[in-house]
Enzyme design. Structure first.
Site, short mmCIF file in Angstrom:
data_model
loop_
_atom_site.label_atom_id
_atom_site.label_comp_id
_atom_site.label_asym_id
_atom_site.label_seq_id
_atom_site.Cartn_x
_atom_site.Cartn_y
_atom_site.Cartn_z
N HIS A 170 20.80 32.13 -7.59
CA HIS A 170 21.62 31.01 -7.76
C HIS A 170 21.96 30.85 -9.28
CE1 HIS A 170 20.62 29.28 -3.76
NE2 HIS A 170 21.07 30.28 -3.75
N TYR A 222 19.27 18.70 -4.28
CA TYR A 222 18.27 17.70 -4.54
C TYR A 222 19.15 16.27 -4.26
CZ TYR A 222 15.04 21.21 -6.39
OH TYR A 222 14.40 22.13 -6.48
N PRO A 273 6.07 19.48 -5.60
CA PRO A 273 7.12 20.59 -5.37
C PRO A 273 8.69 20.37 -5.91
CG PRO A 273 6.80 19.66 -3.12
CD PRO A 273 5.82 19.04 -4.33
N TYR A 306 14.29 23.88 -15.40
CA TYR A 306 14.30 24.55 -13.99
C TYR A 306 14.18 25.88 -14.00
CZ TYR A 306 15.24 24.24 -9.03
OH TYR A 306 15.35 24.53 -7.44
C1 PHB Z 1 11.84 25.69 -1.16
O1 PHB Z 1 12.96 26.31 -0.67
O2 PHB Z 1 11.01 25.67 -0.24
C2 PHB Z 1 11.90 24.77 -2.15
C3 PHB Z 1 13.09 24.66 -3.09
C4 PHB Z 1 13.13 24.00 -4.09
C5 PHB Z 1 11.92 22.98 -4.40
C6 PHB Z 1 10.96 23.12 -3.53
C7 PHB Z 1 10.86 23.90 -2.41
O3 PHB Z 1 11.89 22.25 -5.37
#
Ligand code: PHB
Ligand code: APR
Length: 391
Positions: A72, A201, A293, A385
């Site tokens: 990505h 997001y 996360p 990121y």
């Molecule tokens: C996931 O795909 O599980 C995932 C992706 C982005 C995140 C957290 C989890 O910030």
């Protein structure tokens, strides 16, 4: 039984450490409490930084990752019903992230370990650590009803947040830094093509939502929920309705729906212990630190730790040079705290906090607009990121 490095835990940290040590001719034994089937099926994170991918490929365990991983070059921030693309590659000199499930990384590392004839013992019980302050520490455990002792030069505590290694360090030796968030994530895996090519997001009045994926036919989605939420309170129809509401745009975007094949609730916590070493025990990965996360960093941080640890152990075994081991904790903690800050920042920007008022909401929206419109602010998000090379 004797070995050079005793490794507790066969998550990404323990398995990758064993592999990187073997490449340098260093022997280890990996002890795992669960079964192989269990660790290979456990659905966890899924975003690999550029540096994580590069390391796995260089170490010879990146073939399937390169074939099946989804590269990505950007992500979307969605708020007030509108999407804003952050062009990760353009902002970071061409770097990218790869979506590839953590359990796929674990499967690849287990296969590599077993192919190489390395020791990897599943379903061990009652692991205890001894003589950590001496020259020859020991790991005791039970397996198939028999007691065993593994003597080694060093022990690597790669047994995750709920493991025994951190607890084996005498009380009062470690400093603990911790923050609990007043919410959790409800995550699902659904058999349906992703509704967007990139991660989304999403900030919404009703709480955060995330659209991610695992493959062209599997979508991974998350919803912010209460920390004490019962999964039974979320039948599939309620999950889809909430996802549709939060992810809705003013335009014609629709969320594809399919059978839910996995469902779970993840607590949100920031946690660090210092230092990451006690005598001949070195903590790596989730045993030493947890991030919420939202920044997609947990796995990447575990990989960064074991890269430093395997180099340090390599120098020690090659000629008795202790400098890498002595610097291990400080070196790793610099990255740990950068990542703690980034993960806390993303979490604070994107979630609704119980009791927040309209002032807080205005600040969050202003921050989101700034990150989406200023190249400087977007670069801050992007370089963290995709993963900073130097911290
Ligand atoms: C996931 O795909 O599980 C995932 C992706 C982005 C995140 C957290 C989890 O910030
Ligand atoms: N004895 C042996 N093994 C143990 C013990 C024990 N007492 N306690 C825990 N384990 C095992 C767990 O079953 C697990 O397989 O240690 C392993 C730790 O693996 P992870 O929890 O995956 O931790 P780590 O390898 O540090 O990877 C960090 O995992 O939780 C995610 O988001 C996190 O992506 C990050 C990654």
């Amino acid at each position: 039984m004797d070995t050079q490095v005793g490794i507790v835990g066969a998550g990404p940290a323990g398995l990758l450490l064993a592999h990187l040590l073997r490449l340098q001719g260093i022997e280890s034994v990996v002890l795992e409490a669960r079964s192989r089937e269990y660790v290979e099926a456990r659905v966890r994170a899924g975003v690999l930084e550029q540096g994580t991918v590069d390391l796995l490929v260089e170490a010879g365990v990146g073939d399937r990752l390169r074939r099946e991983g989804l590269v990505h070059h950007g992500l979307e921030l969605r708020f007030d019903g509108q999407g804003h693309r952050i062009d990760l590659s353009d902002l970071t000199g061409g770097r990218a992230i790869t979506v590839y499930g953590q359990q796929e990384v674990v499967k690849d590392l287990i296969a590599a370990r077993l192919d190489a004839g390395g020791e990897l013992l599943f379903e061990v019980e009652d692991v205890t650590l001894h003589d950590l302050e001496g020259e020859e520490p020991a790991v005791r455990f039970r397996r198939d009803g028999a007691d065993h002792e593994l003597r080694c030069a060093f022990v690597a505590g790669c047994d995750g947040f709920h493991g025994v290694c951190r607890e084996a360090i005498p009380a009062g030796t470690l400093s603990v830094f911790e923050r609990e968030y007043p919410f959790a994530w409800l995550g699902i895996l659904a058999e349906v093509a992703p509704s967007s090519e990139e991660l989304i997001y999403c900030y919404h009045e009703r709480g955060f939502a995330l659209h991610s994926m695992r493959s062209p036919r599997l979508t991974r989605l998350y919803l912010q929920c209460a920390p004490d939420e019962e999964i039974d309170a979320w039948p599939d129809a309620r999950i889809w309705e909430e996802l549709r509401t939060r992810l809705a745009t003013g335009g014609g975007w629709t969320l594809g729906e399919g059978p839910i094949v996995e469902k779970g609730i993840t607590p949100m916590r920031s946690f660090v212990v210092e230092p990451l070493r006690h005598g001949r025990l070195f903590l790596a990965g989730d045993s030493a630190h947890i991030v919420p996360p939202t920044g997609a960093k947990g796995l990447n941080l575990a990989v960064a730790d074991v890269r430093v640890l395997s180099d340090a152990l390599g120098r020690w075994f090659a000629g008795g040079d202790p400098s890498g081991l002595d610097a291990y904790s400080d070196t790793c903690l610099r990255r740990v705290w950068r990542v703690q800050h980034f993960s806390w920042w993303m979490t604070s920007m994107l979630h609704r906090f119980p009791g927040d008022d309209p002032f807080d909401g205005r600040l969050q929206r202003s921050q989101l607009r700034y990150v989406s419109s200023s190249r400087a602010a977007a670069t801050t998000l992007a370089e963290n990121y995709v993963g900073l090379e130097l911290v």
